[in-house]
Design a protein around this motif. Structure first.
Motif, PDB file in Angstrom:
ATOM      1  N   UNK A  80       6.903 -25.886 -20.396  1.00 36.61           N
ATOM      2  CA  UNK A  80       5.803 -25.998 -21.368  1.00 36.61           C
ATOM      3  C   UNK A  80       4.711 -26.960 -20.901  1.00 36.61           C
ATOM      4  N   UNK A  81       4.319 -26.845 -19.619  1.00 40.20           N
ATOM      5  CA  UNK A  81       3.349 -27.780 -19.073  1.00 40.20           C
ATOM      6  C   UNK A  81       1.916 -27.239 -19.098  1.00 40.20           C
ATOM      7  N   UNK A  82       1.719 -26.079 -19.713  1.00 42.76           N
ATOM      8  CA  UNK A  82       0.376 -25.545 -19.960  1.00 42.76           C
ATOM      9  C   UNK A  82       0.282 -25.270 -21.459  1.00 42.76           C
ATOM     10  N   UNK A  96       6.375 -35.549 -24.044  1.00 45.80           N
ATOM     11  CA  UNK A  96       6.809 -35.958 -22.714  1.00 45.80           C
ATOM     12  C   UNK A  96       7.188 -34.694 -21.949  1.00 45.80           C
ATOM     13  N   UNK A  97       7.180 -34.732 -20.620  1.00 44.73           N
ATOM     14  CA  UNK A  97       7.574 -33.543 -19.859  1.00 44.73           C
ATOM     15  C   UNK A  97       8.971 -33.056 -20.233  1.00 44.73           C
ATOM     16  N   UNK A  98       9.094 -31.752 -20.352  1.00 44.38           N
ATOM     17  CA  UNK A  98      10.397 -31.109 -20.591  1.00 44.38           C
ATOM     18  C   UNK A  98      11.029 -30.834 -19.234  1.00 44.38           C
ATOM     19  N   UNK A  99      12.235 -31.342 -19.014  1.00 45.10           N
ATOM     20  CA  UNK A  99      12.913 -31.184 -17.725  1.00 45.10           C
ATOM     21  C   UNK A  99      14.098 -30.254 -17.877  1.00 45.10           C
ATOM     22  N   UNK A 100      14.226 -29.307 -16.964  1.00 42.03           N
ATOM     23  CA  UNK A 100      15.452 -28.524 -16.846  1.00 42.03           C
ATOM     24  C   UNK A 100      15.693 -28.255 -15.367  1.00 42.03           C
ATOM     25  N   UNK A 101      16.862 -27.717 -15.054  1.00 43.56           N
ATOM     26  CA  UNK A 101      17.248 -27.508 -13.659  1.00 43.56           C
ATOM     27  C   UNK A 101      17.466 -26.030 -13.375  1.00 43.56           C
ATOM     28  N   UNK A 102      17.178 -25.651 -12.142  1.00 47.84           N
ATOM     29  CA  UNK A 102      17.580 -24.346 -11.635  1.00 47.84           C
ATOM     30  C   UNK A 102      18.679 -24.574 -10.598  1.00 47.84           C
ATOM     31  N   UNK A 103      19.669 -23.712 -10.587  1.00 50.76           N
ATOM     32  CA  UNK A 103      20.707 -23.806  -9.574  1.00 50.76           C
ATOM     33  C   UNK A 103      20.104 -23.641  -8.184  1.00 50.76           C
ATOM     34  N   UNK A 214      -4.934 -21.798 -14.148  1.00 50.24           N
ATOM     35  CA  UNK A 214      -5.444 -22.803 -13.228  1.00 50.24           C
ATOM     36  C   UNK A 214      -4.707 -24.112 -13.479  1.00 50.24           C
ATOM     37  N   UNK A 215      -4.391 -24.835 -12.418  1.00 50.03           N
ATOM     38  CA  UNK A 215      -3.685 -26.108 -12.570  1.00 50.03           C
ATOM     39  C   UNK A 215      -4.545 -27.153 -13.279  1.00 50.03           C
ATOM     40  N   UNK A 216      -5.825 -26.864 -13.457  1.00 52.09           N
ATOM     41  CA  UNK A 216      -6.669 -27.768 -14.249  1.00 52.09           C
ATOM     42  C   UNK A 216      -6.165 -27.887 -15.677  1.00 52.09           C
ATOM     43  N   UNK A 217      -5.343 -26.936 -16.105  1.00 47.76           N
ATOM     44  CA  UNK A 217      -4.852 -26.916 -17.478  1.00 47.76           C
ATOM     45  C   UNK A 217      -3.462 -27.526 -17.646  1.00 47.76           C
ATOM     46  N   UNK A 218      -2.993 -28.257 -16.620  1.00 45.25           N
ATOM     47  CA  UNK A 218      -1.755 -29.011 -16.790  1.00 45.25           C
ATOM     48  C   UNK A 218      -1.839 -29.913 -18.018  1.00 45.25           C
ATOM     49  N   UNK A 219      -0.748 -30.007 -18.762  1.00 41.15           N
ATOM     50  CA  UNK A 219      -0.627 -31.055 -19.779  1.00 41.15           C
ATOM     51  C   UNK A 219      -0.288 -32.379 -19.090  1.00 41.15           C
ATOM     52  N   UNK A 220       0.664 -32.316 -18.156  1.00 42.82           N
ATOM     53  CA  UNK A 220       1.074 -33.487 -17.372  1.00 42.82           C
ATOM     54  C   UNK A 220       0.785 -33.190 -15.905  1.00 42.82           C
ATOM     55  N   UNK A 221      -0.070 -33.995 -15.273  1.00 40.42           N
ATOM     56  CA  UNK A 221      -0.474 -33.696 -13.911  1.00 40.42           C
ATOM     57  C   UNK A 221       0.625 -34.075 -12.916  1.00 40.42           C
ATOM     58  N   UNK A 222       0.394 -33.773 -11.655  1.00 44.41           N
ATOM     59  CA  UNK A 222       1.436 -33.927 -10.641  1.00 44.41           C
ATOM     60  C   UNK A 222       1.903 -35.374 -10.480  1.00 44.41           C
ATOM     61  N   UNK A 223       1.007 -36.360 -10.373  1.00 48.98           N
ATOM     62  CA  UNK A 223       1.503 -37.744 -10.286  1.00 48.98           C
ATOM     63  C   UNK A 223       2.367 -38.146 -11.473  1.00 48.98           C
ATOM     64  N   UNK A 224       1.950 -37.719 -12.674  1.00 48.78           N
ATOM     65  CA  UNK A 224       2.741 -38.055 -13.864  1.00 48.78           C
ATOM     66  C   UNK A 224       4.125 -37.408 -13.793  1.00 48.78           C
ATOM     67  N   UNK A 225       4.170 -36.147 -13.387  1.00 46.99           N
ATOM     68  CA  UNK A 225       5.443 -35.423 -13.327  1.00 46.99           C
ATOM     69  C   UNK A 225       6.395 -36.087 -12.329  1.00 46.99           C
ATOM     70  N   UNK A 226       5.905 -36.396 -11.128  1.00 48.41           N
ATOM     71  CA  UNK A 226       6.772 -37.015 -10.117  1.00 48.41           C
ATOM     72  C   UNK A 226       7.281 -38.361 -10.613  1.00 48.41           C
ATOM     73  N   UNK A 227       6.375 -39.186 -11.123  1.00 49.23           N
ATOM     74  CA  UNK A 227       6.769 -40.502 -11.622  1.00 49.23           C
ATOM     75  C   UNK A 227       7.776 -40.372 -12.759  1.00 49.23           C
TER      76      UNK A 227
END
Length: 289
Positions: A80-82, A96-103, A214-227
């Motif tokens: 749900x990051x867009x 806050x970012x929703x985290x899940x895992x893929x096998x 477009x990635x311009x529409x991220x709710x949480x951008x890449x630096x935020x996601x990694x951190x």
């Protein structure tokens, strides 16, 4: 640089893309895996290419491409990051970012088939920008987050919605089936891309455009996601973080539209190439690489 892995599933060799042509780099002696990224493999690869530029052997045309990174320790996804995707699935915007895992056994090549799981009735598509981690990351700040990026790749976060949403528990059950993580065609190092926050991404099914975002529409951008992710788990070199999908998934249509055998999914991201997966019916065969 643009990194590829090529050859039969489970026996891939390494390569690079230069001016649209595919060249073998197996002479470097390392797969593109955790050890490679952890030991400054990208610098050694650059030096190898400079030294061998007149001796590189072109890969035979038509060779299969595998995922550009060997099986990582984990594949982490952001849900749900867009905003438009959250709206189409009737989900509230996350605080806050929703985290899940893929096998990791879901990992497959960019042109390998997507296999509809046994008992599936709601297999869906999601075009996403994937981050590949370049060095061990734990409790990193947003300001330093991009220093931990080895590169980026195209990812189809294939999802079985009944398994994900109707079978209780976490989303992981609908996300980790074999072939549900086609990645590639290549990993692009950050210098190959322009603004990562301004990249068009798209997906079509049987030639009909379904997603165009477009990635311009991220709710949480890449630096935020990694951190953010690094606050909850240590990210290892070669790990993949997939950053979410824009609107246009099958679940979002009224009525919903899901994949069936014979369908063809094509997707791409500006600067990261395109991929194509034919949808096939499940049979008793192992598909993980």
């Amino acid at each position: 640089m643009k990194l590829i892995r090529w050859g039969n599933a489970g026996k891939e060799k390494t390569g690079v893309v230069i001016d649209g042509k595919h060249y073998d780099t197996s002479g470097l002696g390392m797969d593109y895996n955790e050890a490679f990224f952890a030991s400054e493999g990208l610098k050694r690869l650059a030096a190898y290419l400079a030294e061998q530029k007149d001796n590189l052997v072109e890969i035979p045309v038509g060779s299969r491409l595998g995922p550009p990174v060997a099986r990582p320790s984990k594949i982490i996804c952001i849900g749900l990051n867009y905003a438009d995707h959250a709206a189409e699935t009737n989900a509230p915007l996350p605080s806050e970012p929703v985290i899940f895992m893929k096998s990791t056994t879901a990992l497959s090549g960019p042109y390998d088939p997507v296999i509809i799981p046994k008992g599936s009735v709601k297999t869906d598509w999601e075009v996403e920008l994937a981050i590949v981690i370049g060095k061990t990351a734990s409790y990193v700040t947003e300001g330093e987050a991009l220093e931990y990026v080895a590169g980026y790749a195209l990812h189809n976060d294939v999802s079985e919605r009944a398994f994900q949403l109707e079978r209780n528990g976490t989303w992981d059950k609908g996300k980790g089936c074999d072939t549900f993580a086609p990645v590639g065609p290549y990993l692009s190092t950050p210098d190959e891309l322009n603004d990562i926050n301004q990249l068009r991404l798209w997906l079509s099914v049987n030639g009909k455009m379904m997603q165009d975002g477009n990635t311009a529409n991220f709710i949480f951008d890449i630096p935020h996601v990694i951190s953010y992710v690094s606050q909850f788990m240590t990210l290892l070199p070669g790990d993949i973080i997939s950053t979410g999908t824009p609107a246009g998934v099958g679940l979002g249509f009224n009525p919903p539209v899901y994949l069936k055998p014979g369908d063809v999914v094509e997707l791409g991201i500006e600067g990261l190439g395109s991929s194509r997966q034919e949808v096939k019916e499940w049979e008793r065969t192992q598909f993980y690489y």
